[in-house]
Scaffold this motif. Structure first.
Motif, short mmCIF file in Angstrom:
data_model
loop_
_atom_site.label_atom_id
_atom_site.label_comp_id
_atom_site.label_asym_id
_atom_site.label_seq_id
_atom_site.Cartn_x
_atom_site.Cartn_y
_atom_site.Cartn_z
N VAL A 398 0.93 -1.14 -0.23
CA VAL A 398 0.13 0.67 -0.18
C VAL A 398 1.00 1.50 0.16
O VAL A 398 0.64 1.92 -0.62
CB VAL A 398 -1.13 -0.33 1.58
CG1 VAL A 398 -2.36 1.28 1.10
CG2 VAL A 398 -1.85 -1.46 1.23
N CYS A 431 2.56 -3.28 4.08
CA CYS A 431 1.07 -3.64 3.82
C CYS A 431 0.80 -4.11 5.31
O CYS A 431 2.19 -5.12 6.05
CB CYS A 431 0.38 -4.21 2.86
SG CYS A 431 1.26 -5.92 3.01
N PRO A 432 -0.44 -4.89 5.32
CA PRO A 432 -0.87 -5.71 7.31
C PRO A 432 -0.10 -7.14 6.95
O PRO A 432 0.75 -7.96 7.82
CB PRO A 432 -1.81 -5.94 6.84
CG PRO A 432 -2.09 -4.85 6.04
CD PRO A 432 -1.60 -4.65 5.43
N ARG A 446 3.77 0.56 9.20
CA ARG A 446 2.87 -0.52 8.11
C ARG A 446 2.70 0.60 7.75
O ARG A 446 1.58 1.29 7.79
CB ARG A 446 1.28 -1.25 9.34
CG ARG A 446 1.21 -2.33 8.43
CD ARG A 446 -0.38 -2.43 8.59
NE ARG A 446 -1.25 -1.35 8.47
CZ ARG A 446 -1.94 -0.88 9.06
NH1 ARG A 446 -2.66 -2.29 10.33
NH2 ARG A 446 -2.79 -0.40 9.18
N GLY A 447 2.23 0.42 6.46
CA GLY A 447 1.71 1.60 5.55
C GLY A 447 0.19 1.42 5.52
O GLY A 447 -0.12 0.18 5.63
N MET A 448 -0.40 2.42 4.46
CA MET A 448 -1.91 2.69 4.76
C MET A 448 -1.69 3.90 3.85
O MET A 448 -0.79 4.37 3.33
CB MET A 448 -2.41 2.06 6.63
CG MET A 448 -1.95 3.92 6.94
SD MET A 448 -2.48 3.95 8.62
CE MET A 448 -4.41 4.64 7.64
N ARG A 449 -3.32 3.89 3.07
CA ARG A 449 -3.29 5.72 2.90
C ARG A 449 -4.35 5.73 3.70
O ARG A 449 -5.14 5.42 4.88
CB ARG A 449 -3.99 5.20 1.89
CG ARG A 449 -3.48 4.48 0.41
CD ARG A 449 -3.62 4.50 -1.03
NE ARG A 449 -4.04 5.95 -1.41
CZ ARG A 449 -3.17 6.61 -1.92
NH1 ARG A 449 -2.10 5.60 -2.20
NH2 ARG A 449 -3.41 8.02 -2.44
N GLU A 477 -1.36 7.62 13.38
CA GLU A 477 -1.76 6.96 11.56
C GLU A 477 -1.22 8.21 11.60
O GLU A 477 -1.63 8.89 11.61
CB GLU A 477 -2.84 6.70 11.33
CG GLU A 477 -3.54 5.38 11.94
CD GLU A 477 -4.63 4.64 11.68
OE1 GLU A 477 -5.46 5.74 10.90
OE2 GLU A 477 -5.35 3.45 11.87
N PHE A 478 -0.48 8.01 10.49
CA PHE A 478 0.60 9.47 10.08
C PHE A 478 0.76 9.25 8.68
O PHE A 478 1.02 8.22 8.72
CB PHE A 478 1.64 10.02 11.31
CG PHE A 478 1.95 9.51 12.13
CD1 PHE A 478 1.61 10.61 13.35
CD2 PHE A 478 2.43 8.75 13.07
CE1 PHE A 478 1.42 10.42 14.76
CE2 PHE A 478 2.17 8.22 14.52
CZ PHE A 478 1.08 9.44 14.95
#
Lengths: 522, 598
Positions: A398, A431-432, A446-449, A477-478
């Motif tokens: 992600v 990603c998770p 951990r990647g996210m949008r 979350e940043f």
């Protein structure tokens, strides 16, 4: 596509697997593309689709994390001919090519095989490469040399055709002492060498794993005699083969089996499998005992070039973001040929080691490595960050983990953090799935949008204070550009709160996450 | 705790995560998500009962229908099926809608235990209500009023209850035992039935005085007149030459029509016209094609006929001619008897409007259709002779007199059984509200988290959608002629699962909590079709109901990841693959909630 209509309660993947696990890659190469079914079964051959259309990844299996220099040159050659010369080191001590066309695959397999390399069972629902401590032979804290056991276990299980179709992947690791550098608590099976009185054997923990739902492995046996370990591992694999969920692949892994059945029931079943296989279960114990080996520090591997218990020197090579060109890789092989034991060792922090050096030659080898553009210090420190390949190559990712890696390097190398270099490590995963196990790091990402008023931008969930047996807590979350500032606040707070020898994780466990949150959010 | 980022509000399609949804948004989302139920006048829980059928519990499916639409066995045969037109399979699938109606019948055909009357909702209120008319609307109103705790007396002019179900629909479509069984079930709940009692204006005024409320549900019993030229100064035609459609159906169902001679013309394009023609064909044993012709003459096109395509096909198999785009002008006589009907051909004038196209007669296109019996089935009207002077309809089902209510076809004009049932339910609710002063029973949208189906499993796969459904088994043509046998035989037990598992089970709702979603798009990858979308904007109306979205394929423009219930097949793969547990499976249903229940 054709929809099958027998309506059995099994995943589509199981249905495809049931039709056979073999592929003709020459035929696929002639056709120039892989069907959906072939893409799945291709994983058994270590082949995975890449994020870039038309490109594929192939993973060379490196049992125990060691290859000969001949194998290394072979891998470099394959990368040069078929993979745009690029090599990537994984967090399970394997080497990957990321720029492969379908047409190159059959030749790649043949060329790798010339020097005993293979990608077979590099991916897929099989026993994956068995990993081991990088310093298995010469670590001062080792109870026994686990590397031969890792390699033998890998061979025994991979040669068992009845373990070719597991519900999902199955990961095994061997750690030379309870310091657990080989990450036994986050593998399906973790073998930890222990000492009971004068006798050495293994403590076996099972059912750990990262991924989207993380579990800490539980103790299956407190002591298994050295010689029994392959049979015990096979029995665990049989338990998994027969009890893993074949409908919901997201809940297939051994960790879910252990969580569902309970460790006690798993142990009974494993003992039954052992009996069924005619194995001697006499020496197996699951009652706790006082481990009598030499006391070990938090991070035994947090050192630079060193001399092992065998009196031979070790030079470590820090591979920036785990990716390197075939030319320096060949040069490292050459250094191992000239100065070392003619082997290259891979680590679960995406680095390479050269062992077997004359201690006096260490500075010379270090200099040679520096000339190649690699650092030889800073291992298990803030700057030894592990980032999965992220959106650079991985179709699942992600976030662009390597961008964050670069951003954070600038932060952690600031002089104000020099004193705490060895007190924290950072893992970044895209990603998770947690290929870079962010939950067990002092600082994990951990990647996210993150959504905005309209649209979304890349960001990361940040966890703090994790280790293998107690996963990190969520800090927040940043968005990616804000993270250097966040890390700065976290490290500054850590400097204020820490006691001299404490790691960041120990501080977080002692004072809680609140002071860090306060520093970041106020 | 988070950085104070500006984020679009987390969208929700229902106002609550779990529990009772009481806003307009909930009603609208439910109607959008379960289009069959929204289309059903009686708001039948279609996915609810089809899910029971798919699981093999036909008794439970029957009970759901009994609760919602009162006459499962009857409606399972003759319902006009607005639900099937709305079915999501009908939108995209070449195999047609889920056979909702046939499945309803299957649940009645294969009951393992005889059904029982439904329990009441409230204790006895002491209120007494008269219902005039024992048709579907009256019977439904009576049953529901009993359940509200009121005492009900049902007046019926004929000697048997059933109304239009009994008189207006031929037995080969709706057998007598089916009607009788379901009426008996209603009567057994404690209704005081007075048959053979004809209510006139004077008696209605008496009832108004005696009872707390009176429901007039006497239907439409007067044939709509058709003005036709006839040769001047001709003697009156012999009796039975021109018969109103409904009278013919009644006579046929009573066994009073045994043989018809010569050619029969049925004028009309509604259900009654088709039923009359099919009955004629049987009465005249014309099914096998011997002697004269039975023709349906309709002024518009087949597209506008009430009959479905399948029934039109059956009509042709039964040797019935269908002539469309013809308007009757006059009668032709020969020796004092009817010998033909003069028609003029029409052409269709297409207009930009979406309504029925205009019909224009073609000059000089007149022709005579041979005809010895003319059945005029162009609709019925209310017989208002029982209304006392000055009584007129008011708002909704009320009238200008507080105790008198209208229901069913008497209020709406010629319609069908499912609309009559809806009318019966509505009038019962209205009367209870008026008599008791509060709305004691209300339908809520109930949202239930399906935690026990932890992996989001409904058992559905994409392949279920694409199955070829079995056709309804039919009696062969000679069999139909012989003993007036029921044409549709109903699914065998083996045929049911294919039909039932096609249903999308629209009452299940998979949705993404965008506060948890990390946009990994894994759900989009495993989705069996384009059911999960990257969305830059969701379009809501004033009630917050999400009525549309702006899709994007660029991650940076994707504000939300959105599951489009209109495309969702309820396989649950997205829920299982979601790495952050952002996807939930819920069940939305319309459930009655009682105030101070018994």
């Amino acid at each position: 596509m054709q929809w099958k209509s027998n309506f059995e309660r099994q995943s589509e993947e199981e249905e495809i697997k049931a039709h056979g696990l073999t592929l003709d890659f020459d035929e696929i190469a002639r056709r120039g593309a892989m069907s959906k079914e072939e893409k799945l079964i291709g994983k058994w051959y270590g082949v995975y689709a890449s994020r870039h259309p038309g490109q594929h990844m192939a993973r060379v299996v490196i049992p125990g994390g060691v290859i000969s220099t001949t194998q290394a040159r072979n891998i470099a050659g394959v990368a040069e001919r078929h993979g745009q010369g690029r090599l990537n080191l994984t967090t399970r001590q394997a080497i990957q090519f990321h720029w492969l066309k379908v047409g190159a695959l059959p030749d790649l397999f043949r060329e790798l095989a010339e020097d005993g390399n293979t990608t077979f069972h590099g991916c897929g629902d099989v026993v994956r490469a068995v990993t081991a401590c990088p310093m298995a032979e010469s670590c001062p804290y080792k109870r026994l040399n686990v590397r031969p056991w890792a390699i033998r276990t890998q061979k025994a299980l991979n040669d068992s055709r009845d373990l070719d179709n597991l519900p999902r992947k199955f990961k095994i690791t061997f750690s030379g002492c309870p310091a657990a550098c080989a990450q036994p608590y986050m593998n399906c099976v973790g073998h930890i060498a222990v000492q009971r009185g004068s006798e050495c054997g293994f403590k076996v923990v099972i059912g750990g794993g990262m991924g989207w739902e993380a579990y800490v492995a539980q103790e299956l046996f407190s002591f298994v005699p050295e010689a029994r370990i392959i049979q015990v591992t096979r029995a665990i694999a049989l338990l998994y083969r027969d009890h893993g969920d074949r409908f919901n692949r997201q809940k297939s892994r051994l960790k879910f089996v252990v969580a569902r059945l309970g460790i006690e029931a798993c142990r009974q079943k494993i003992l039954a499998y052992l009996q069924q296989e005619g194995a001697d279960t006499a020496g197996l114990s699951w009652t706790p005992f006082e481990e009598s080996g030499r006391p070990f520090p938090d991070r035994p591997l947090a050192l630079d070039s060193t001399v092992g218990t065998d009196g031979r020197g070790i030079v470590r090579v820090m591979i920036h973001q785990g990716e390197l060109d075939h030319r320096p890789f060949r040069a490292l092989a050459e250094l191992a040929d000239i100065y070392g034991d003619q082997k290259l060792y891979t680590t679960n922090r995406q680095n390479i080691e050269i062992h077997g050096l004359e201690p006096a030659k260490i500075p010379e080898v270090e200099h040679a490595v520096h000339t190649l553009g690699f650092e030889t210090d800073g291992f298990y420190t803030l700057r030894d960050m592990v980032a999965c390949v992220g959106t650079t190559y991985c179709p699942k990712a992600v976030a662009t983990t390597r961008d964050l890696h670069a951003l954070l390097q600038a932060v952690v190398r600031k002089p104000e953090f020099a004193a705490i270099q060895k007190q924290a490590i950072i893992n970044i995963t895209g990603c998770p799935n947690s290929c870079s196990p962010y939950r067990i790091a002092d600082l994990g990402f951990r990647g996210m949008r993150i959504r905005e008023e309209t649209g979304s931008v890349e960001g990361f969930e940040c966890t703090l204070g994790g280790d293998q047996q107690k996963h990190g807590q969520k800090l927040g979350e940043f968005k990616t550009p804000d993270i250097p500032e966040v890390v700065h606040h976290v490290l500054t707070t850590f400097i204020h709160l820490r006691t001299p020898a404490e790691t960041l994780t120990r501080t977080v466990n002692r004072v809680g996450i609140a002071p860090f949150q306060k520093a970041v959010f106020s | 705790m988070n950085y104070p980022y500006c984020k679009a509000t987390n969208p929700t399609e229902y106002s609550v995560v779990e529990g009772l949804g009481e806003t307009a948004k909930d009603q609208k989302t439910l109607a959008k998500d379960i289009p069959c139920q929204a289309a059903c006048p009686a708001k039948t829980d279609v996915p609810g009962y089809i899910e029971q059928i798919a699981r093999g519990d036909l008794d439970a499916a029957y009970r759901i229908n009994q609760e919602c639409n009162v006459f499962p066995g009857v409606l399972g045969r003759i319902c006009t099926r607005p639900c099937e037109d709305a079915c999501r399979h009908h939108w995209t699938n070449t195999n047609g809608p889920v056979q909702i109606c046939h499945l309803k019948r299957s649940s009645a055909d294969h009951l393992s235990r005889p059904p029982t009357a439904l329990p009441g909702w409230f204790p006895k209120t002491g209120k007494r209500i008269a219902v005039i008319g024992g048709g579907p609307a009256g019977l439904t109103a009576a049953r529901e009023l009993i359940r509200y705790g009121h005492a009900v007396t049902l007046f019926e002019r004929r000697t048997t209850l059933g109304g239009m179900m009994l008189d207006g629909i031929p037995r080969f479509r709706l057998p007598l035992p089916t009607i009788k069984a379901e009426i008996a079930l209603i009567v057994s709940s404690g209704i005081d039935v007075r048959t053979g009692e004809c209510i006139d204006a004077a008696r209605l005024t008496e009832l108004e005085a005696d009872y707390d409320a009176v429901v007039v549900a006497t239907g439409t019993t007067l044939p709509r007149p058709l003005e036709l030229d006839r040769p001047t100064a001709s003697p009156p035609l012999p009796a039975g030459s021109i018969i109103p459609g409904l009278d013919f159906m009644k006579a046929y169902n009573d066994g009073q029509v045994t043989g018809l001679k010569g050619d029969v013309v049925v004028i009309g394009g509604g259900f009654t016209a088709v039923d009359c023609a099919r009955s004629c064909a049987r009465a005249a044993k014309r099914l096998l094609g011997d002697g004269g012709e039975v023709s349906i003459m309709y002024r518009r096109t087949e597209h506008h006929m009430a009959a479905e395509l399948e029934e039109l096909e059956e009509i042709r198999l039964e040797n019935i001619q269908v002539r469309t785009l013809v308007t009757p002008l006059g009668l032709v006589t020969e020796n004092g008897a009817l010998s033909g009907v003069r028609f003029i051909r029409n052409k269709v004038q297409e207009t930009a409007s979406t309504g029925k196209p205009a019909i224009l007669p073609i000059e000089g296109s007149e022709f005579v259709q041979p005809c010895h019996t003319l059945i005029v089935a162009i609709g019925q009207e209310q017989d208002r002779s029982l209304l006392p002077a000055g009584l007129t309809a008011g708002e909704g089902q009320k009238t200008n007199r507080p105790k008198i209510f209208f229901a069913g076809e008497f209020l709406t004009g010629s319609s069908d059984v499912i609309h009559a049932v809806a009318q019966g339910k509505a009038v019962a609710s209205e009367i209870d509200r008026v008599l008791m002063g509060v709305e004691r029973k209300k339908n809520h949208v109930t949202i239930e988290q399906m935690r026990h189906m932890g992996d989001g499993e409904t058992g559905r796969q994409r392949a279920h959608d694409l199955q070829s459904p079995a056709p309804m088994p039919l009696t062969d043509i000679p069999g139909r002629a012989r003993d007036n046998a029921e044409v549709e035989q109903g699914f065998t037990k083996e045929g049911i699962p294919v039909a039932a598992t096609r249903c999308y089970l629209c009452h299940y709702k998979y949705s993404i909590d965008n506060d948890l979603c990390i946009h990994c798009d894994w759900c989009i990858e495993v989705a069996p079709r384009a059911c999960i979308k990257k969305v830059s904007r969701l379009c809501t109306d004033a009630d917050g109901f999400i009525q549309d979205y702006v899709e994007t394929d660029v991650s940076a423009k994707a504000t939300f990841i959105h599951i489009d219930s209109d495309a969702c097949i309820r396989c649950g793969k997205c829920l299982r693959v979601c790495p952050v547990g952002a996807i939930t499976m819920r069940k939305a249903s319309l459930t009655p909630c009682l105030a101070n229940p018994s």
